[in-house]
Design an enzyme around this catalytic site. Sequence first.
Site, PDB file in Angstrom:
ATOM      1  N   SER A 147       0.390   1.664   6.299  1.00 18.15           N
ATOM      2  CA  SER A 147       0.436   0.660   7.381  1.00 18.15           C
ATOM      3  C   SER A 147       0.625  -0.743   6.809  1.00 18.15           C
ATOM      4  O   SER A 147       0.900  -1.681   7.560  1.00 18.15           O
ATOM      5  CB  SER A 147      -0.829   0.724   8.234  1.00 18.15           C
ATOM      6  OG  SER A 147      -1.976   0.455   7.460  1.00 18.15           O
ATOM      7  N   HIS A 148       0.448  -0.907   5.495  1.00 20.68           N
ATOM      8  CA  HIS A 148       0.597  -2.236   4.892  1.00 20.68           C
ATOM      9  C   HIS A 148       1.515  -2.239   3.679  1.00 20.68           C
ATOM     10  O   HIS A 148       1.414  -3.094   2.816  1.00 20.68           O
ATOM     11  CB  HIS A 148      -0.785  -2.826   4.580  1.00 20.68           C
ATOM     12  CG  HIS A 148      -1.495  -3.164   5.848  1.00 20.68           C
ATOM     13  ND1 HIS A 148      -2.168  -2.217   6.580  1.00 20.68           N
ATOM     14  CD2 HIS A 148      -1.558  -4.319   6.552  1.00 20.68           C
ATOM     15  CE1 HIS A 148      -2.647  -2.779   7.681  1.00 20.68           C
ATOM     16  NE2 HIS A 148      -2.294  -4.045   7.693  1.00 20.68           N
TER      17      HIS A 148
ATOM     18  N   ARG B  40      -6.345   7.200  -2.531  1.00 18.28           N
ATOM     19  CA  ARG B  40      -5.390   6.199  -3.065  1.00 18.28           C
ATOM     20  C   ARG B  40      -5.148   6.413  -4.553  1.00 18.28           C
ATOM     21  O   ARG B  40      -4.018   6.375  -5.025  1.00 18.28           O
ATOM     22  CB  ARG B  40      -5.924   4.772  -2.858  1.00 18.28           C
ATOM     23  CG  ARG B  40      -5.786   4.237  -1.490  1.00 18.28           C
ATOM     24  CD  ARG B  40      -6.021   2.730  -1.452  1.00 18.28           C
ATOM     25  NE  ARG B  40      -7.236   2.267  -2.074  1.00 18.28           N
ATOM     26  CZ  ARG B  40      -7.336   1.724  -3.276  1.00 18.28           C
ATOM     27  NH1 ARG B  40      -6.269   1.542  -4.024  1.00 18.28           N
ATOM     28  NH2 ARG B  40      -8.504   1.337  -3.759  1.00 18.28           N
TER      29      ARG B  40
ATOM     30  N   ASP C 264      -1.322   1.009  12.164  1.00 17.12           N
ATOM     31  CA  ASP C 264      -1.316   2.460  12.410  1.00 17.12           C
ATOM     32  C   ASP C 264      -1.043   2.768  13.880  1.00 17.12           C
ATOM     33  O   ASP C 264      -0.458   3.806  14.195  1.00 17.12           O
ATOM     34  CB  ASP C 264      -2.642   3.080  11.953  1.00 17.12           C
ATOM     35  CG  ASP C 264      -2.669   3.265  10.440  1.00 17.12           C
ATOM     36  OD1 ASP C 264      -1.620   3.637   9.871  1.00 17.12           O
ATOM     37  OD2 ASP C 264      -3.716   3.013   9.829  1.00 17.12           O
TER      38      ASP C 264
ATOM     39  N   HIS D  11      -2.535 -13.425   5.943  1.00 16.48           N
ATOM     40  CA  HIS D  11      -2.821 -12.157   5.245  1.00 16.48           C
ATOM     41  C   HIS D  11      -2.199 -11.040   6.059  1.00 16.48           C
ATOM     42  O   HIS D  11      -2.592 -10.797   7.188  1.00 16.48           O
ATOM     43  CB  HIS D  11      -4.328 -11.940   5.103  1.00 16.48           C
ATOM     44  CG  HIS D  11      -4.674 -10.997   3.988  1.00 16.48           C
ATOM     45  ND1 HIS D  11      -4.260  -9.677   3.981  1.00 16.48           N
ATOM     46  CD2 HIS D  11      -5.371 -11.185   2.839  1.00 16.48           C
ATOM     47  CE1 HIS D  11      -4.703  -9.092   2.873  1.00 16.48           C
ATOM     48  NE2 HIS D  11      -5.379  -9.983   2.155  1.00 16.48           N
TER      49      HIS D  11
ATOM     50  N   ALA E 108     -10.659  -1.458   8.442  1.00 15.65           N
ATOM     51  CA  ALA E 108     -10.595  -2.362   9.582  1.00 15.65           C
ATOM     52  C   ALA E 108     -11.905  -2.272  10.357  1.00 15.65           C
ATOM     53  O   ALA E 108     -12.614  -1.262  10.279  1.00 15.65           O
ATOM     54  CB  ALA E 108      -9.424  -1.962  10.480  1.00 15.65           C
TER      55      ALA E 108
HETATM   56  P1  NDP Z   1      -8.967   3.969   6.815  1.00 17.82           P
HETATM   57  O1  NDP Z   1      -9.782   4.313   7.996  1.00 17.82           O
HETATM   58  O2  NDP Z   1      -7.763   4.768   6.545  1.00 17.82           O
HETATM   59  O3  NDP Z   1      -9.854   4.045   5.499  1.00 17.82           O
HETATM   60  C1  NDP Z   1     -10.981   3.230   5.379  1.00 17.82           C
HETATM   61  C2  NDP Z   1     -11.718   3.524   4.086  1.00 17.82           C
HETATM   62  O4  NDP Z   1     -12.363   4.787   4.185  1.00 17.82           O
HETATM   63  C3  NDP Z   1     -10.795   3.616   2.870  1.00 17.82           C
HETATM   64  O5  NDP Z   1     -11.436   3.033   1.784  1.00 17.82           O
HETATM   65  C4  NDP Z   1     -10.613   5.122   2.692  1.00 17.82           C
HETATM   66  O6  NDP Z   1     -10.329   5.501   1.353  1.00 17.82           O
HETATM   67  C5  NDP Z   1     -11.954   5.643   3.127  1.00 17.82           C
HETATM   68  N1  NDP Z   1     -11.872   6.989   3.658  1.00 17.82           N
HETATM   69  C6  NDP Z   1     -11.007   7.458   4.582  1.00 17.82           C
HETATM   70  N2  NDP Z   1     -11.265   8.754   4.843  1.00 17.82           N
HETATM   71  C7  NDP Z   1     -12.304   9.111   4.050  1.00 17.82           C
HETATM   72  C8  NDP Z   1     -13.025  10.320   3.854  1.00 17.82           C
HETATM   73  N3  NDP Z   1     -12.735  11.426   4.513  1.00 17.82           N
HETATM   74  N4  NDP Z   1     -14.042  10.322   2.960  1.00 17.82           N
HETATM   75  C9  NDP Z   1     -14.360   9.201   2.270  1.00 17.82           C
HETATM   76  N5  NDP Z   1     -13.697   8.015   2.419  1.00 17.82           N
HETATM   77  C10 NDP Z   1     -12.695   7.977   3.297  1.00 17.82           C
HETATM   78  O7  NDP Z   1      -8.575   2.412   6.850  1.00 17.82           O
HETATM   79  P2  NDP Z   1      -8.209   1.505   8.088  1.00 17.82           P
HETATM   80  O8  NDP Z   1      -7.268   2.261   8.936  1.00 17.82           O
HETATM   81  O9  NDP Z   1      -9.436   0.976   8.713  1.00 17.82           O
HETATM   82  O10 NDP Z   1      -7.434   0.305   7.357  1.00 17.82           O
HETATM   83  C11 NDP Z   1      -6.181   0.581   6.739  1.00 17.82           C
HETATM   84  C12 NDP Z   1      -5.691  -0.610   5.967  1.00 17.82           C
HETATM   85  O11 NDP Z   1      -5.289  -1.639   6.851  1.00 17.82           O
HETATM   86  C13 NDP Z   1      -6.689  -1.260   5.008  1.00 17.82           C
HETATM   87  O12 NDP Z   1      -6.070  -1.351   3.737  1.00 17.82           O
HETATM   88  C14 NDP Z   1      -6.923  -2.649   5.573  1.00 17.82           C
HETATM   89  O13 NDP Z   1      -7.158  -3.655   4.614  1.00 17.82           O
HETATM   90  C15 NDP Z   1      -5.611  -2.889   6.288  1.00 17.82           C
HETATM   91  N6  NDP Z   1      -5.765  -3.912   7.324  1.00 17.82           N
HETATM   92  C16 NDP Z   1      -5.331  -5.177   7.068  1.00 17.82           C
HETATM   93  C17 NDP Z   1      -5.486  -6.161   8.019  1.00 17.82           C
HETATM   94  C18 NDP Z   1      -5.100  -7.571   7.728  1.00 17.82           C
HETATM   95  O14 NDP Z   1      -5.376  -8.424   8.550  1.00 17.82           O
HETATM   96  N7  NDP Z   1      -4.495  -7.865   6.625  1.00 17.82           N
HETATM   97  C19 NDP Z   1      -6.069  -5.873   9.330  1.00 17.82           C
HETATM   98  C20 NDP Z   1      -6.526  -4.516   9.456  1.00 17.82           C
HETATM   99  C21 NDP Z   1      -6.365  -3.571   8.499  1.00 17.82           C
HETATM  100  P3  NDP Z   1      -8.820   5.923   0.927  1.00 17.82           P
HETATM  101  O15 NDP Z   1      -8.017   4.657   0.983  1.00 17.82           O
HETATM  102  O16 NDP Z   1      -8.947   6.515  -0.427  1.00 17.82           O
HETATM  103  O17 NDP Z   1      -8.353   6.912   1.961  1.00 17.82           O
HETATM  104  O1  PYC Z   2      -2.775  -3.537  10.765  1.00 15.72           O
HETATM  105  O2  PYC Z   2      -4.319  -4.461  12.002  1.00 15.72           O
HETATM  106  C1  PYC Z   2      -3.405  -4.527  11.199  1.00 15.72           C
HETATM  107  C2  PYC Z   2      -3.028  -5.868  10.677  1.00 15.72           C
HETATM  108  C3  PYC Z   2      -3.233  -7.065  11.255  1.00 15.72           C
HETATM  109  C4  PYC Z   2      -2.716  -8.021  10.404  1.00 15.72           C
HETATM  110  C5  PYC Z   2      -2.209  -7.378   9.332  1.00 15.72           C
HETATM  111  N1  PYC Z   2      -2.428  -6.056   9.511  1.00 15.72           N
END
Ligand code: NDP
Ligand code: PYC
Length: 339
Positions: free
Chosen positions: A49-50, A311, A190, A122, A182
């Site tokens: 997603s990023h 990852r 996503d 960001h 998030a």
């Molecule tokens: P996920 O729900 O996919 O994962 C969240 C965390 O939980 C990760 O560290 C992941 O590790 C871990 N995880 C997932 N499944 C398991 C499991 N079964 N057992 C143990 N650990 C687990 O992430 P989000 O969807 O919430 O976020 C995705 C990305 O979006 C992030 O990188 C976030 O920084 C980015 N984002 C950026 C934003 C911005 O403003 N720049 C805004 C919102 C989100 P692993 O990675 O190893 O799966």
């Molecule tokens: O995936 O929620 C998101 C997001 C917001 C800003 C950058 N990524």
Amino acid sequence: MPQNTPSFIAYDALVDLLQAVFTRAGTSDSVARTLAQNCAGAERDGSLSHGLFRIPGYLGSLKSGWVDGCAVPEVEDVAPGFVRVDACNGFTQPALAAGTPLLLEKLAENGVALIAIRRSHHFGALWPDVEPFARRGLVALSMVNSFACVAPVGGRKPVYGTNPIAFAAPRAGEDPLVFDQAASALANGDVRIAAREGRMLAPGSGIDREGQPTGDPAAILNGGALLPFGGHKGAAIALMIEILSAALTGGNFSFEVDWSKHPGAETPVTGQILILIDPERGTSGGFAARVETLLDRVIDAGQPRLPGDRRYALRRASARDGIPVDGALLRDLQRMAGR
Ligand code: NDP
Ligand code: PYC
């Protein structure tokens, strides 16, 4: 973006390609390099997603004049443990890089140090901002707010951003423990990917424009909102992240981001905080072993894997085989890079 047979590209080659895409879109060389590393690293690690999915959004923001791709961040030394950075309407990662030498100096002096970044865009995954510090033996905690697309509990209108929080801690002889998540049920990216692929989300991931719970990504994106993860508990985390990333840094709250006069812009201009702690100041040598004791117990209790394991596994596979990238998308990127 078009779907096709995957091609495999090495990380360094993808960084070079993306650097050319960003430079051609008008960023400075150093900003292009930083964004290219961030974006290629996300694709390599399966943070899809990023990763490359975000390139059109970066380019839209640059083309519309919403973000300054050549901004030179201003670093301020404000207190013994406190660094402040004005990203000057540029991207956040170069601002963090600019403030890091002073942050590390303060950390060495105090055992703890904080950097507060404002007027910053960001648009990436947050783990790349914390993982490198844990590789140096430090504990790192960071938060970013984004743009209003998450409703408060019981509310009908978006107020919060998807507001990620990332934490990294060193481990003994292993890759650092990193989680990055998030504050919403899903990242907005996503939801957009699911909409594009015609997939439904878990029921109640968001609300529609009438405030009714829905798992339809189109309803969430078109007038609806995401919900925080875990009800009122996730909502409190989203609230805290707004306060720490915006009120404390001097950045915008997510609901204050207004790109309406910049069609095509997608990168929210908000704020970020990152706190570093030298764990040896707390334990004098025992930290990594204590972390291992806890993680062993977690795995022993039946948790199949730790955050970050997926990852790291993909990173190892990419080092061996290359990063899988849709063939048509790769050709598009080459065209964008002028190749
Ligand atoms: P996920 O729900 O996919 O994962 C969240 C965390 O939980 C990760 O560290 C992941 O590790 C871990 N995880 C997932 N499944 C398991 C499991 N079964 N057992 C143990 N650990 C687990 O992430 P989000 O969807 O919430 O976020 C995705 C990305 O979006 C992030 O990188 C976030 O920084 C980015 N984002 C950026 C934003 C911005 O403003 N720049 C805004 C919102 C989100 P692993 O990675 O190893 O799966
Ligand atoms: O995936 O929620 C998101 C997001 C917001 C800003 C950058 N990524």
